[in-house]
Write a protein that holds these residues in place. Structure first.
Motif, PDB file in Angstrom:
ATOM      1  N   ILE A 350       0.838  -1.199   0.000  1.00 60.56           N
ATOM      2  CA  ILE A 350       0.000   0.000   0.000  1.00 60.56           C
ATOM      3  C   ILE A 350       0.876   1.254   0.000  1.00 60.56           C
ATOM      4  N   ASN A 351       1.962   1.235   0.772  1.00 59.97           N
ATOM      5  CA  ASN A 351       2.871   2.382   0.773  1.00 59.97           C
ATOM      6  C   ASN A 351       3.454   2.626  -0.620  1.00 59.97           C
ATOM      7  N   LYS A 352       3.767   1.533  -1.319  1.00 64.76           N
ATOM      8  CA  LYS A 352       4.285   1.665  -2.689  1.00 64.76           C
ATOM      9  C   LYS A 352       3.224   2.296  -3.592  1.00 64.76           C
ATOM     10  N   SER A 353       1.963   1.868  -3.417  1.00 63.68           N
ATOM     11  CA  SER A 353       0.874   2.450  -4.215  1.00 63.68           C
ATOM     12  C   SER A 353       0.723   3.941  -3.926  1.00 63.68           C
ATOM     13  N   LEU A 354       0.898   4.344  -2.664  1.00 68.83           N
ATOM     14  CA  LEU A 354       0.796   5.761  -2.316  1.00 68.83           C
ATOM     15  C   LEU A 354       1.910   6.569  -2.971  1.00 68.83           C
ATOM     16  N   GLN A 355       3.109   6.027  -2.971  1.00 70.29           N
ATOM     17  CA  GLN A 355       4.213   6.748  -3.618  1.00 70.29           C
ATOM     18  C   GLN A 355       3.987   6.856  -5.127  1.00 70.29           C
ATOM     19  N   GLU A 356       3.472   5.786  -5.713  1.00 76.15           N
ATOM     20  CA  GLU A 356       3.190   5.832  -7.147  1.00 76.15           C
ATOM     21  C   GLU A 356       2.073   6.818  -7.456  1.00 76.15           C
ATOM     22  N   THR A 357       1.099   6.918  -6.554  1.00 74.16           N
ATOM     23  CA  THR A 357       0.012   7.884  -6.746  1.00 74.16           C
ATOM     24  C   THR A 357       0.570   9.305  -6.819  1.00 74.16           C
ATOM     25  N   GLU A 358       1.470   9.635  -5.885  1.00 73.16           N
ATOM     26  CA  GLU A 358       2.084  10.962  -5.909  1.00 73.16           C
ATOM     27  C   GLU A 358       2.905  11.156  -7.187  1.00 73.16           C
ATOM     28  N   LYS A 359       3.625  10.112  -7.591  1.00 72.21           N
ATOM     29  CA  LYS A 359       4.445  10.194  -8.809  1.00 72.21           C
ATOM     30  C   LYS A 359       3.582  10.471 -10.032  1.00 72.21           C
ATOM     31  N   TRP A 360       2.456   9.703 -10.160  1.00 71.10           N
ATOM     32  CA  TRP A 360       1.588   9.886 -11.327  1.00 71.10           C
ATOM     33  C   TRP A 360       0.899  11.243 -11.293  1.00 71.10           C
ATOM     34  N   PHE A 361       0.564  11.736 -10.087  1.00 74.68           N
ATOM     35  CA  PHE A 361      -0.029  13.073  -9.970  1.00 74.68           C
ATOM     36  C   PHE A 361       0.940  14.135 -10.498  1.00 74.68           C
ATOM     37  N   LEU A 362       2.206  14.068 -10.036  1.00 74.98           N
ATOM     38  CA  LEU A 362       3.198  15.048 -10.480  1.00 74.98           C
ATOM     39  C   LEU A 362       3.403  14.986 -11.991  1.00 74.98           C
ATOM     40  N   GLN A 363       3.375  13.765 -12.528  1.00 75.71           N
ATOM     41  CA  GLN A 363       3.649  13.604 -13.956  1.00 75.71           C
ATOM     42  C   GLN A 363       2.455  13.988 -14.826  1.00 75.71           C
ATOM     43  N   HIS A 364       1.262  13.514 -14.472  1.00 72.60           N
ATOM     44  CA  HIS A 364       0.106  13.673 -15.358  1.00 72.60           C
ATOM     45  C   HIS A 364      -0.703  14.946 -15.083  1.00 72.60           C
ATOM     46  N   THR A 365      -0.735  15.397 -13.847  1.00 73.70           N
ATOM     47  CA  THR A 365      -1.538  16.576 -13.515  1.00 73.70           C
ATOM     48  C   THR A 365      -0.692  17.843 -13.437  1.00 73.70           C
ATOM     49  N   ALA A 366       0.418  17.755 -12.707  1.00 78.34           N
ATOM     50  CA  ALA A 366       1.243  18.946 -12.505  1.00 78.34           C
ATOM     51  C   ALA A 366       2.303  19.129 -13.585  1.00 78.34           C
ATOM     52  N   ASN A 367       2.480  18.107 -14.443  1.00 78.56           N
ATOM     53  CA  ASN A 367       3.498  18.174 -15.506  1.00 78.56           C
ATOM     54  C   ASN A 367       4.883  18.480 -14.951  1.00 78.56           C
ATOM     55  N   VAL A 368       5.211  17.802 -13.865  1.00 76.74           N
ATOM     56  CA  VAL A 368       6.510  17.969 -13.211  1.00 76.74           C
ATOM     57  C   VAL A 368       7.212  16.628 -13.184  1.00 76.74           C
ATOM     58  N   ASP A 369       8.416  16.594 -13.637  1.00 79.53           N
ATOM     59  CA  ASP A 369       9.204  15.365 -13.621  1.00 79.53           C
ATOM     60  C   ASP A 369      10.049  15.353 -12.348  1.00 79.53           C
ATOM     61  N   SER A 370       9.452  14.824 -11.278  1.00 78.07           N
ATOM     62  CA  SER A 370      10.119  14.839  -9.971  1.00 78.07           C
ATOM     63  C   SER A 370       9.788  13.559  -9.235  1.00 78.07           C
ATOM     64  N   ALA A 371      10.722  13.107  -8.425  1.00 77.54           N
ATOM     65  CA  ALA A 371      10.487  11.909  -7.608  1.00 77.54           C
ATOM     66  C   ALA A 371       9.503  12.245  -6.498  1.00 77.54           C
ATOM     67  N   PRO A 372       8.676  11.278  -6.086  1.00 74.28           N
ATOM     68  CA  PRO A 372       7.734  11.529  -4.978  1.00 74.28           C
ATOM     69  C   PRO A 372       8.476  11.717  -3.660  1.00 74.28           C
ATOM     70  N   SER A 373       7.789  12.249  -2.684  1.00 71.21           N
ATOM     71  CA  SER A 373       8.388  12.464  -1.364  1.00 71.21           C
ATOM     72  C   SER A 373       8.764  11.125  -0.744  1.00 71.21           C
ATOM     73  N   PRO A 374       9.895  11.040  -0.048  1.00 67.02           N
ATOM     74  CA  PRO A 374      10.264   9.783   0.615  1.00 67.02           C
ATOM     75  C   PRO A 374       9.283   9.446   1.726  1.00 67.02           C
ATOM     76  N   LEU A 375       9.230   8.155   2.084  1.00 66.74           N
ATOM     77  CA  LEU A 375       8.284   7.713   3.109  1.00 66.74           C
ATOM     78  C   LEU A 375       8.539   8.387   4.449  1.00 66.74           C
ATOM     79  N   ASP A 376       9.829   8.630   4.776  1.00 62.57           N
ATOM     80  CA  ASP A 376      10.111   9.228   6.076  1.00 62.57           C
ATOM     81  C   ASP A 376       9.610  10.670   6.154  1.00 62.57           C
TER      82      ASP A 376
END
Length: 794
Positions: A350-376
């Motif tokens: 589930i944590n992996k899915s949450l990180q991927e959700t943030e990644k896809w949001f940045l890529q598809h909605t915000a048009n930003v090529d950036s890594a998602p925030s770390p879990l910590d």
């Protein structure tokens, strides 16, 4: 005011008289027992009769009076040497003068229980059971005493289900707790615990039904006699019949029909196939159907719910990638977090899915090529929030130690002085909480901006609601809007701030305190549908704490605003200062409702340019101080607020039933001060500052300003204590003391707790001491406007 004080003194005298009667009765019982078992000590029996007679002279309660008369006759018969007349015959044995026949006792209770399930007069049953209880006490028969107390609870449960009066359920809970404290056998304790759980379920069913549907639907259902869906009833051909606690407990001995796991698994399998094929509507429909099969708000199957919610989250991630809508990704994150709250399995997945959700949001909605925030990063934010709550609790404990007005008598002048000192300390605490939350929000926004890039123009995040009034708690929702620079209101600017708000929302959701209904996911909670069956998912598992204001049509106090409804156009709370001020115009206020204009009138800077907030306040002044509006709109607003809260201002007498700390305690002082501010043309945000300004303007006397400060501090403190005790926005507060029981197998006290119990009931007395007179004078204040200074509000 004098009449109110007299009434309060009468109530206090009545309470003292009841205590006096109980003490006299107990002393009589002690002397009666000593008189019976010390060779029939006539002196002790005479003393018991005198005590009972004295208690009777002071007693105003018919039921207690009958109990005292029974005790008196019992003592009199012992005094003159006659055999005691008992309600249950005794079998011959060596203990014949004490122990009743268990068979006869069971027969008696079965006979009375049959009358309970029919429409027999319940007042008569209360008398019968009370007599049995008194006999059990007099004969030192613990079994009879416990059974009678338990049966008294059953009578109040049935009365509560028929009248929908939760006060009866509170009485039943108290009686069951009392019986539990006296019960010896393990089977009897299990039965009583079942009854307590049953009563709690009834109360929750009433509460859920009451809040789920609009007022006009609730009235219609009461007229039709409909019971909540999960109400314990027995269904017959002729209709519905009340299920007694005994029948309910019996029904629990056999396992309820298991959910159709085959259908549940079939729905999941079909949903998986549809998801793989890209048919997202079918996949969502199937996963929601699987969830509905196993969803029980009172006994959720957490693992199965988690699996269904996780797969539903997968649907929303794919939908977000397809539509590029930021809201789809935040809904997916909420579903994943809800799944996380329900299971210990697959947390890594589930944590992996949450990180991927943030990644896809940045890529598809915000048009930003950036890594998602770390879990910590999320863990650090959660710790920061818990530290904030821990500091608030420590400060509250320190206030208890340093300023305790309730140790003094009400007439002691020291109490008034210490009470005012405590109010000032509570005021300082809430100012600190508001500032801590502002820093926390600023940290989250700064992280979002660092990823999305700098804003295209000057901006200001403005806090609304309790954040602006400085009455916010560490568990409160986040209500805010965004001001943008004049001349920069275009599609690119709005898109940036919408994406920034979505990204901030993702970070807040990942704190794990956003309940699913607040996300308005159509397959679970469709608030725009007129079909109540489409609003069916109740999130009883996810903690409700720091989160965005919900997407429900009546909420929406975030930059997202509100979608279009049948009667209203969509609106956005991303505006220039001039356009945001237009919500105060009479025409807009009438079309939108006064609540929106009221909440946008009191704002505080969270992050950004102070100059934009100052500009917004200037625009507000231009709109509100217009000659027509200053004398007309503010008066209309005040009257509208009074009309919308008519029940609050016409309900004076406190009761012993459970309180909703937010609705019954917290809201009234805030609304009253808001009305005073409107009438006196005060546009300060902080409630504490409004009180100070009223005093400076001499609209209220200094003594009355202190009363307002104390009243506000008590309401805010009780809300904070309730949320802290319940670890979230759970508003149930009991005005009764906490009842504990201890069994012989336990070394520590165990408390059956379903709501926060107020630590000292005197604090409620002090609240109503000020609230009742203020409620009575508020209509007069609204009517006379500028004549507030001549009205006493103490």
């Amino acid at each position: 005011m004098l009449r109110v004080c007299e009434k309060l003194r009468e109530a206090d005298a009545k309470r003292k008289r009841l205590v006096e009667v109980e003490v006299l009765k107990s002393l009589g019982d002690v002397n009666l027992e000593k008189g019976k078992f010390k060779g029939k000590d006539v002196t002790k029996l005479d003393r018991a009769m005198v005590l009972y007679r004295t208690a009777l002279l002071r007693c105003k309660d018919a039921d207690v009076g009958e109990s005292l008369e029974y005790r008196y006759r019992h003592a009199e018969k012992l005094r003159i040497g006659k055999a005691t007349v008992t309600l249950i015959s005794h079998e011959p044995s060596t203990n014949a003068n004490k122990m009743p026949s268990i068979a006869k006792m069971a027969e008696t209770f079965q006979h009375l229980d049959r009358r309970l399930t029919s429409d027999y007069n319940k007042d008569s049953l209360l008398i019968e059971y009370t007599k049995l209880m008194v006999e059990g006490i007099a004969n030192e028969d613990g079994m009879l005493e416990v059974e009678a107390i338990k049966s008294l609870g059953d009578v109040y449960v049935k009365r509560g289900t028929e009248t929908r009066d939760t006060t009866c359920l509170t009485k039943a809970t108290a009686l069951y707790n009392t019986a539990l404290a006296r019960c010896e056998g393990i089977q009897g304790r299990v039965t009583l615990i079942h009854r307590l759980l049953y009563t709690a379920r009834l109360r929750q069913a009433m509460k859920t039904r009451r809040h789920k549907y609009p007022k006009h639907r609730r009235q219609q259902q009461r007229q039709q006699g409909d019971l909540p869906r999960d109400f314990p009833v027995i269904r017959h051909a002729k209709g519905q019949q009340f299920m007694t606690p005994s029948e309910y407990i019996g029904s629990q001995t056999s396992k309820p029909p298991a959910p159709d796991n085959r259908s549940y698994e079939d729905d999941l399998t079909t949903g998986d196939r549809a998801l793989a094929d890209g048919n997202l509507d079918t996949a969502e429909q199937r996963f929601a159907s699987a969830l509905r099969l196993i969803h029980d708000p009172n006994k959720p199957d957490r693992d199965k719910e988690a699996e269904g919610l996780r797969r539903l989250g997968d649907v929303y991630v794919k939908r977000g990638k397809r539509t590029k809508e930021g809201r789809k990704f935040t809904q997916a994150a909420a579903l994943y977090n809800a799944a996380m709250a329900r299971t210990y399995k697959d947390k890594g997945k589930i944590n992996k899915s949450l990180q991927e959700t943030e990644k896809w949001f940045l890529q598809h909605t915000a048009n930003v090529d950036s890594a998602p925030s770390p879990l910590d990063s999320t863990t650090r934010h959660q710790k920061r929030l818990e530290d904030m709550r821990g500091r608030a609790k420590s400060q509250l404990d320190a206030i208890d130690q340093q300023h305790d007005p309730y140790q003094y008598d009400e007439d002691d002048p020291k109490m008034i002085a210490v009470e005012a000192e405590r109010a000032e300390a509570i005021k300082a605490l809430f100012k600190t909480i508001a500032k801590d939350r502002q820093f926390f929000i600023q940290e989250l926004i700064d992280e979002c901006i660092a990823t999305l890039g700098p804003p295209p123009c000057k901006y200001a995040f403005i806090g609304l609601g309790s954040q602006a009034t400085e009455l916010v708690t560490p568990y409160s929702d986040l209500e805010f809007a965004i001001l943008i620079e004049d001349g920069k209101d275009n599609d690119d600017t709005r898109r940036y701030f919408l994406n920034l708000t979505h990204y901030l929302h993702l970070k807040v959701i990942n704190l794990g305190e956003t309940i699913l209904p607040a996300m308005a996911i159509p397959s679970l909670n469709d608030f725009y549908s007129e079909d109540p069956e489409k609003d069916w998912f109740f999130d009883s598992v996810t903690p409700r704490g720091f989160s965005f204001d919900g997407f429900m049509p009546w909420a929406c106090k975030t930059p997202f605003g509100r979608d279009k409804t049948k009667t209203k156009q969509p609106l956005s709370l991303i505006q220039t200062p001039a356009n945001m001020a237009k919500f105060q115009e009479l025409e807009v206020s009438l079309s939108e409702g006064y609540h929106l204009s009221d909440i946008l009138r009191r704002v505080v800077l969270l992050v950004g340019e102070e100059a934009l907030v100052s500009q917004y306040r200037e625009k507000l002044d231009e709109v509100i101080t217009d000659d027509l509006l200053s004398h007309f709109q503010t008066r209309i607003s005040a009257r509208q607020i009074l009309r919308e809260n008519k029940e609050m201002f016409t309900t004076f007498e406190p009761t012993g039933q459970l309180l909703n700390v937010k609705k019954d305690i917290y809201r009234f002082p805030g609304i009253a001060i808001e009305i005073l501010a409107l009438c006196c043309q005060i546009r300060l945000a902080s409630t504490w500052s409004v009180i100070d300004r009223l005093k400076e303007m001499r609209q209220v006397q200094e003594e009355n300003a202190t009363h307002l400060t104390v009243l506000t501090s008590i309401s805010a403190e009780l809300r904070l204590r309730t949320y802290m005790a319940n670890r979230g926005q759970q508003d149930s507060l009991s005005p009764l003391g906490e009842m504990k029981h201890q069994t012989r197998k336990l070394h520590d006290d165990t408390t059956l707790k379903s709501e926060f119990h107020i630590p000292d009931t005197q604090i409620l007395y002090r609240y109503y001491y000020r609230a009742i007179p203020l409620k009575k004078c508020m209509p007069d204040i609204v009517q006379h406007g500028s004549q507030v200074q001549s009205r006493r509000a103490e």
